[in-house]
Write a protein that holds these residues in place. Structure first.
Motif, PDB file in Angstrom:
ATOM      1  N   LYS A 176     -57.737  74.158 -26.243  1.00 24.92           N
ATOM      2  CA  LYS A 176     -57.874  73.049 -27.189  1.00 24.92           C
ATOM      3  C   LYS A 176     -59.141  72.254 -26.900  1.00 24.92           C
ATOM      4  O   LYS A 176     -59.890  71.904 -27.811  1.00 24.92           O
ATOM      5  CB  LYS A 176     -56.638  72.147 -27.064  1.00 24.92           C
ATOM      6  N   CYS A 574     -54.457  52.591 -37.739  1.00 24.22           N
ATOM      7  CA  CYS A 574     -54.114  53.209 -39.024  1.00 24.22           C
ATOM      8  C   CYS A 574     -52.608  53.334 -39.178  1.00 24.22           C
ATOM      9  O   CYS A 574     -52.058  53.048 -40.249  1.00 24.22           O
ATOM     10  CB  CYS A 574     -54.750  54.593 -39.129  1.00 24.22           C
TER      11      CYS A 574
ATOM     12  N   LEU B 296     -56.420  60.020 -38.581  1.00 21.32           N
ATOM     13  CA  LEU B 296     -56.169  59.066 -37.491  1.00 21.32           C
ATOM     14  C   LEU B 296     -54.694  58.689 -37.435  1.00 21.32           C
ATOM     15  O   LEU B 296     -54.084  58.689 -36.358  1.00 21.32           O
ATOM     16  CB  LEU B 296     -57.033  57.822 -37.681  1.00 21.32           C
ATOM     17  N   ALA B 297     -54.117  58.384 -38.582  1.00 22.14           N
ATOM     18  CA  ALA B 297     -52.701  58.025 -38.579  1.00 22.14           C
ATOM     19  C   ALA B 297     -51.880  59.222 -38.121  1.00 22.14           C
ATOM     20  O   ALA B 297     -50.868  59.056 -37.431  1.00 22.14           O
ATOM     21  CB  ALA B 297     -52.271  57.570 -39.966  1.00 22.14           C
ATOM     22  N   LEU B 299     -52.569  61.289 -35.850  1.00 23.45           N
ATOM     23  CA  LEU B 299     -52.588  61.396 -34.394  1.00 23.45           C
ATOM     24  C   LEU B 299     -51.389  60.712 -33.751  1.00 23.45           C
ATOM     25  O   LEU B 299     -50.960  61.075 -32.668  1.00 23.45           O
ATOM     26  CB  LEU B 299     -53.852  60.727 -33.847  1.00 23.45           C
ATOM     27  N   ARG B 300     -50.880  59.679 -34.384  1.00 26.26           N
ATOM     28  CA  ARG B 300     -49.819  58.894 -33.757  1.00 26.26           C
ATOM     29  C   ARG B 300     -48.433  59.422 -34.092  1.00 26.26           C
ATOM     30  O   ARG B 300     -47.448  58.852 -33.643  1.00 26.26           O
ATOM     31  CB  ARG B 300     -49.892  57.437 -34.252  1.00 26.26           C
ATOM     32  N   GLN B 301     -48.321  60.421 -34.934  1.00 23.93           N
ATOM     33  CA  GLN B 301     -47.000  60.811 -35.392  1.00 23.93           C
ATOM     34  C   GLN B 301     -46.275  61.682 -34.376  1.00 23.93           C
ATOM     35  O   GLN B 301     -46.899  62.429 -33.637  1.00 23.93           O
ATOM     36  CB  GLN B 301     -47.099  61.548 -36.731  1.00 23.93           C
ATOM     37  N   TYR B 310     -49.373  63.465 -43.257  1.00 26.07           N
ATOM     38  CA  TYR B 310     -50.647  62.747 -43.127  1.00 26.07           C
ATOM     39  C   TYR B 310     -51.832  63.685 -43.280  1.00 26.07           C
ATOM     40  O   TYR B 310     -52.873  63.292 -43.801  1.00 26.07           O
ATOM     41  CB  TYR B 310     -50.704  61.986 -41.804  1.00 26.07           C
ATOM     42  N   ARG B 431     -53.421  69.612 -31.216  1.00 22.14           N
ATOM     43  CA  ARG B 431     -52.515  68.969 -30.292  1.00 22.14           C
ATOM     44  C   ARG B 431     -51.068  69.286 -30.668  1.00 22.14           C
ATOM     45  O   ARG B 431     -50.238  69.599 -29.820  1.00 22.14           O
ATOM     46  CB  ARG B 431     -52.736  67.459 -30.390  1.00 22.14           C
TER      47      ARG B 431
END
Lengths: 628, 492
Positions: A176, A574, B296-297, B299-301, B310, B431
């Motif tokens: 990755k 965000c 970006l949003a 990434l947090r999920q 998203y 990721r």
């Protein structure tokens, strides 16, 4: 200048066959052949043999070719955006294609032994074919968007192969990291292509290197050159995007051999060479490239001086040697950079393949552990590794000496002596860390050596036939390639009269040899001689050793940057905006609507008295209105 | 643009097949679930076959509207049943056919209220097909609502994870959208003074003043844009996707979001080109925010389907950015991206759906090691992820590339930001792949079966389409060009 070929041209047909064969093998393996391990390996190796034969034929047939040959067709036509697909046969692409085909072929043969019995054997060969296809097509691309496509596919294949043993966290992490870090460089690369497209109106390689760029605004040239160089920095693991490469050794060792020599990282330097005439139009950009090459070369050399992992040392040395190539190219010598790319491909593949034999046999990457387990008994591997390390260090008459010498000569021609000084320091450090490793393995401290416990764990099997033959071929190349400098120079410049550019300064080769020997002697003093305590001078200064071992804290910086700025910063912002601002705003709005509708529904009480009252009031109002 | 009338009403045949399938399902006894599934598969397969036929039978040399059928319905109001296809709508019909057919096959193992489920899906798709082929504003609006109404029930009954909330939110949002579209439609029809709902007549240059176009375009853009997930009207999308059952997510993200973008194009841009040009820069801004914000949003999920939701916001932003460039290339890239994203997201949801069906979790943290447990299922997931990352030779890449180039020319800043989002997008999706598929085998899931051959068929179809259009993008670009070039040339 260039001749336009058609599909029926033997050159073009051969090229297409050479490129398509690995793609077909990849498709066949994943469409069904993967259940049969031997069949998959056979398909893949068969395909790469076709590519190799094609490459050798093309090189031989075009050795005296006068003009580059272009074959072009349309891939995609939108309107103003047109993306052609084609083949460009010129000295640099032919040379690179041959190097790629040779290394791919040898690595695949070697893998027969190395990967035998792995549950993912077929998958491995499938990805290898994908890699070969992407890299061969990259070298032959005639336009830059096409090159970008295969550039990304090379990145994809690396991702898949580095993370090949995906059960291991470190492997999937390294895959990755490689993909994302090179992608960061590719963002710049893509933007650079856009700037170039806007400025020059074409992305055809021959046009960009020739007339089209001449019409461009000089500041646009510099901008696009710098941005495109961003892609090279990512792919060739130069500063500041250099930390993915040492981690990439999590993949199987033959993959490292491939990645570090002729594919992936070589793609970056190849792109530099491909666009060399274009880049040269911007002296400012060339100056930046020189700085980045030098910094990468020195930084990674220091990292290699303290590592205990043999693959990691070779990985750092790759960064450092790529830095050398970029220095050579940025100093204005096309030949020096490309020549070093070629020789390096040979000896670096050899280094990794030898390391693979050692790791395969002793099951450890740690050099002290290898020494303890008597790694020096693996004779063929150790002889070849020493030979390749000597080539890496630039010891005559091995190939690395000649190519490094031509880079030094190019640097010596610059006005500022600092670049030559830095390169000479690099030569010293290279010899030191290369032989540090060799001496540690060859001369283990007697008290640490494992007592003889019969012919125990693994010490019996060294390189099998498949693995051994690949080593021998590469070792022969390492011995011989240095003497090919003059014909190669003639071939690359396309000018029969051109000779190998000799050093401008008569003392330069001696300085190079002397410093390499100095590094070697220092390594001998600290690690080789019988009384040595095997502790390097760097390790005597703990702060310095920590700095080098932690890669100058570049990784720490990135980890913090991503975690603080991206994960906990922007991404948090965000995600929270979604919940707290947009959704909360809507919820508030809908609540408001419900509340205000309450006012209206209060009017509809359903009580007859209220209705009559309203009716009466309205009638009175209307009456008043009409009377007035 | 020439209009070629059809000898055989193939377009109506598609609608009739949907309708016929719907009635056949309703007429089949509830107990015979297997037969219901067969009826659904055959009818959806027939519509796909018809769409493929249309795609290749369309005469690209002639261009314009073809296979047209026109029957006057309410002459006093100027409403007619008017269907035809061009280079913009054919890719959408093909997309609908593929996603519909594969979606039905994906739901082969459904056991809960089979009859109602497939009946509602047929009703939904009927609306979608109708909208893509209709050229009468009245019908466009009717088809739009036909396709929205079943959504509520499909999510609220068969969904998961806060399904009532998700269904309600989605429905309210989309109805708000149609509440903006209807007044705008009526306003334009009345303002034209032509007494017709015929899109072709209304789109004559000079029918509307620039001021009228500017006003109506905003309503169309927001109204349809809500369905296309335009930032900041996107929050229904992740929630709705998460709540919806697999096939519905596939059809929803794969096709329904495209209705939104297609509506902006077919109604907003066709009728109000002046409004389009006037608001283009703002559209570009919103689209760019959506692209960057989505990754970006994402990434947090922590939930797999939220992640895809998203990523859809981000990918649909690329469509919006293409439309905002007001160039042929932008239109081509946007329509291509609509198609590619539809196929990709269908594959994404079908693979996540499989993982969820077997493990009963979508929490990324609980998964891991799936490549060992179910190598095929995770291979499909990884292919979808790589398509989402924009790997070349997989379909999405070309749409993105063409949009990026054209936007970089028109809006250098937006183009740069959108390209920059690629790197974050790679980080974010890889990721998820790492946490879901890689790592040591998870003992909790070790006993779970891998995708069976039958269930692999729809996924293989989707993968082949992705690779086919990834290797030969001109198949689609040459089609879209036949519509976009004359359209842009016809603009004043």
């Amino acid at each position: 200048m260039t001749t336009t070929a058609t599909l029926s041209d033997p050159n073009v047909a051969t090229t297409l066959a050479a490129c398509a064969a690995p793609l077909l093998a990849f498709a066949a393996i994943f469409l069904g052949a993967r259940r049969f391990a031997r069949l998959s390996a056979g398909l893949s190796i068969g395909a790469v043999t076709v590519s190799l034969a094609g490459a050798v034929f093309l090189l031989a047939a075009n050795w005296h070719a006068e003009a580059p040959q272009v074959f072009s067709a349309s891939w995609l036509v939108s309107d103003a955006v047109r993306i052609p697909v084609g083949v460009l046969l010129d000295p640099i692409s032919l040379l690179m294609m041959t190097v790629v085909a040779v290394i791919c072929f040898l690595v695949q043969i070697y893998s027969l032994g190395y990967m035998a019995g792995d549950p993912g054997f077929s998958r491995y060969y499938g990805f290898m074919s994908l890699f070969a296809w992407a890299m061969l097509s990259l070298t032959l691309s005639s336009s830059l968007f096409q090159l970008y496509v295969f550039w990304e596919l090379v990145g994809l294949s690396s991702y898949l192969l580095i993370g090949f043993w995906y059960e291991k966290f470190s492997a999937s992490q390294a895959g990755k990291k490689a993909f994302v870090m090179t992608r960061a460089g590719d963002v710049a690369f893509m933007l650079g292509l856009f700037v170039l497209l806007v400025g020059a109106g074409t992305l055809d390689v021959t046009a960009v290197n020739g007339p089209a760029a001449a019409r461009m605004n000089p500041s646009l040239i510099t901008l696009s050159a710098l941005l495109i160089f961003g892609g090279i920095v990512g792919k060739s693991a130069q500063f500041p995007l250099l930390t993915w490469l040492p981690d990439a050794m999590e993949g199987p060792t033959p993959v490292s051999a491939l990645l570090h020599s002729a594919t992936m990282v070589a793609a970056g330097v190849f792109l530099f060479a491909r666009l060399f005439p274009f880049f040269r139009q911007s002296p400012a950009a060339m100056g930046v490239f020189l700085v980045i090459g030098t910094v990468s070369m020195l930084l990674s050399s220091t990292m290699a001086m303290v590592s205990r992992d043999i693959k990691q040392v070779w990985a750092y040395s790759t960064i450092s040697q790529l830095g050398f190539m970029i220095m050579g190219l940025a100093a204005g010598s096309f030949f020096a950079g490309v020549f070093h790319l070629t020789t390096h491909a040979g000896f670096k593949a050899l280094l990794f393949l030898c390391s693979g034999v050692v790791i395969h046999a002793l099951d450890t990457n740690d050099m002290f552990e290898i020494a303890r387990k008597k790694g020096r008994r693996l004779k063929l591997a150790m002889i070849c590794m020493t030979l390749a390390a000597a080539a890496l260090a630039g010891i005559p008459p091995l190939s690395g000496f000649f190519s490094k010498e031509s880079i030094l000569a190019a640097l010596a021609a610059l006005d500022n002596p600092i670049w030559l000084a830095a390169a000479l320091l690099g030569v010293l450090l290279t010899a030191y860390y290369a032989f540090r490793l060799i001496f540690i393995i060859l001369f283990p401290r007697p008290e640490l050596v494992q007592p003889e416990s019969g012919r125990g764990h693994g010490s019996g099997h060294g390189a099998g036939t498949a693995m051994g033959s690949a080593l021998v071929v590469l070792a022969a190349a390492t011995l011989a390639l240095g003497f090919a400098a003059a014909p190669l120079a003639r071939f690359l410049s396309g000018d029969p009269a051109a000779a190998h550019p000799g050093p401008h300064l008569p003392w330069l080769p001696y300085a190079g040899i002397g410093l390499a020997a100095g590094g070697l002697l220092l390594a001998w003093f600290e690690f080789g001689r019988p009384a040595a305590d095997q502790k390097g001078f760097v390790e005597r200064v703990p702060a310095l050793a920590a700095l080098f071992a932690n890669r100058w804290y570049i990784d720490v910086f990135y980890a913090r940057l991503i975690s603080r700025l991206v994960d906990r910063g922007l991404a948090w912002l965000c995600a929270k905006t979604d919940q707290r601002v947009i959704d909360a705003g809507l919820d508030a709005a809908s609540k408001h609507i419900i509340r205000s509708s309450g006012v209206l529904s209060a009017l509809q009480s359903g009580m007859i008295q209220h209705r009559l009252l309203v009716l009466f009031a309205v009638v009175v109002m209307l009456g008043l209105y009409f009377i007035a | 643009m020439p209009t070629v009338y059809a000898d055989i009403p193939i377009l109506s045949a598609i609608l009739l097949i949907c309708l016929g399938g719907l009635f056949l399902i309703l007429a089949t006894p509830r107990k015979e679930a297997a037969r219901i599934k067969k009826i659904s598969a055959v009818s959806s397969g027939l519509t796909l076959a018809a769409a493929v036929y249309l795609f290749f039978a369309y005469d690209r040399g002639v261009g314009g509207l073809q296979f047209a059928e026109k029957i006057s319905w309410i002459p006093s109001l100027g409403i007619s049943y008017f269907n035809a296809v061009d280079g913009f709508s054919l890719p959408m019909l093909l997309l609908t056919g593929i996603v519909f057919f594969t979606g039905i096959l994906t739901m082969w193992e459904l056991t809960e209220r089979v009859k109602e489920f497939f009946a509602l899906v047929f009703l939904l798709v009927l609306g979608v097909y109708g909208l893509f082929m209709s050229l009468d504003l009245f019908f466009i609006f009717v088809w739009y609502d036909v396709s929205l109404f079943p959504m509520y029930l499909l999510i609220a009954v068969w969904g998961s994870t806060r399904k009532e909330y998700g269904a309600m939110k989605l429905t309210l949002y989309l109805l708000a959208g149609s509440a903006l579209i209807l007044p705008a439609l009526l306003y334009l029809v009345v303002a034209s003074g032509l007494d017709t709902f015929d899109l072709l007549q209304l789109m004559d240059p000079g029918t509307f003043t620039p001021a009228q176009q500017r006003f109506a375009f905003v309503l169309f853009y927001i109204g349809f844009g809500i369905l296309a997930g335009v930032w900041p009207f996107h929050t229904w999308s992740p929630v709705g996707h998460v709540a919806a059952p697999t096939a519905v997510s596939m059809i929803h993200a794969g096709v329904l979001m495209k209705i939104g973008a297609f509506g902006v194009l077919r109604v907003g841009i066709f009728l109000c080109p002046e409004g389009w040009k006037y608001w283009a820069e703002l559209m570009g801004l919103l689209a760019t925010v959506g692209i960057v914000y989505g990754v970006l949003a994402g990434l947090r999920q922590t939930d797999l389907k939220y992640v895809i939701g998203y990523s859809s916001v981000s990918h649909m932003g690329i469509v919006g950015l293409g439309l905002a460039t007001v160039t042929v290339d932008g239109l081509n890239g946007a329509v291509y991206q609509m198609f590619a994203h539809g196929i990709m997201t269908a594959l994404f949801f079908s693979s996540v759906g499989y993982i969820y069906d077997k493990t009963h979790t979508k929490a990324i943290a609980e998964l891991g090691g799936l490549s060992k447990t179910m190598p095929k299922a995770s291979a499909y997931f990884i292919i979808a992820a790589l398509t989402g990352v924009g790997v070349p030779c997989l379909a999405s890449f070309w749409g993105e590339l063409v949009v990026f180039i054209s936007s970089f020319r028109v809006y250098p800043l937006y183009g740069t930001l959108a390209v920059g989002a690629l790197a974050v997008g790679a980080l974010f999706i890889l990721r998820v792949v790492q946490k879901t598929c890689y790592g040591p085998e998870n003992a909790k899931w070790a006993h779970l079966p891998d995708v069976s051959f039958g269930l692999a068929i729809p996924r293989m179809i989707l993968v082949s389409v992705i690779v086919l259009f990834g290797l030969f993008p001109s198949l689609l670009f040459d089609m879209i060009r036949t519509a976009s070039i004359p359209f842009m040339a016809g603009l004043p």
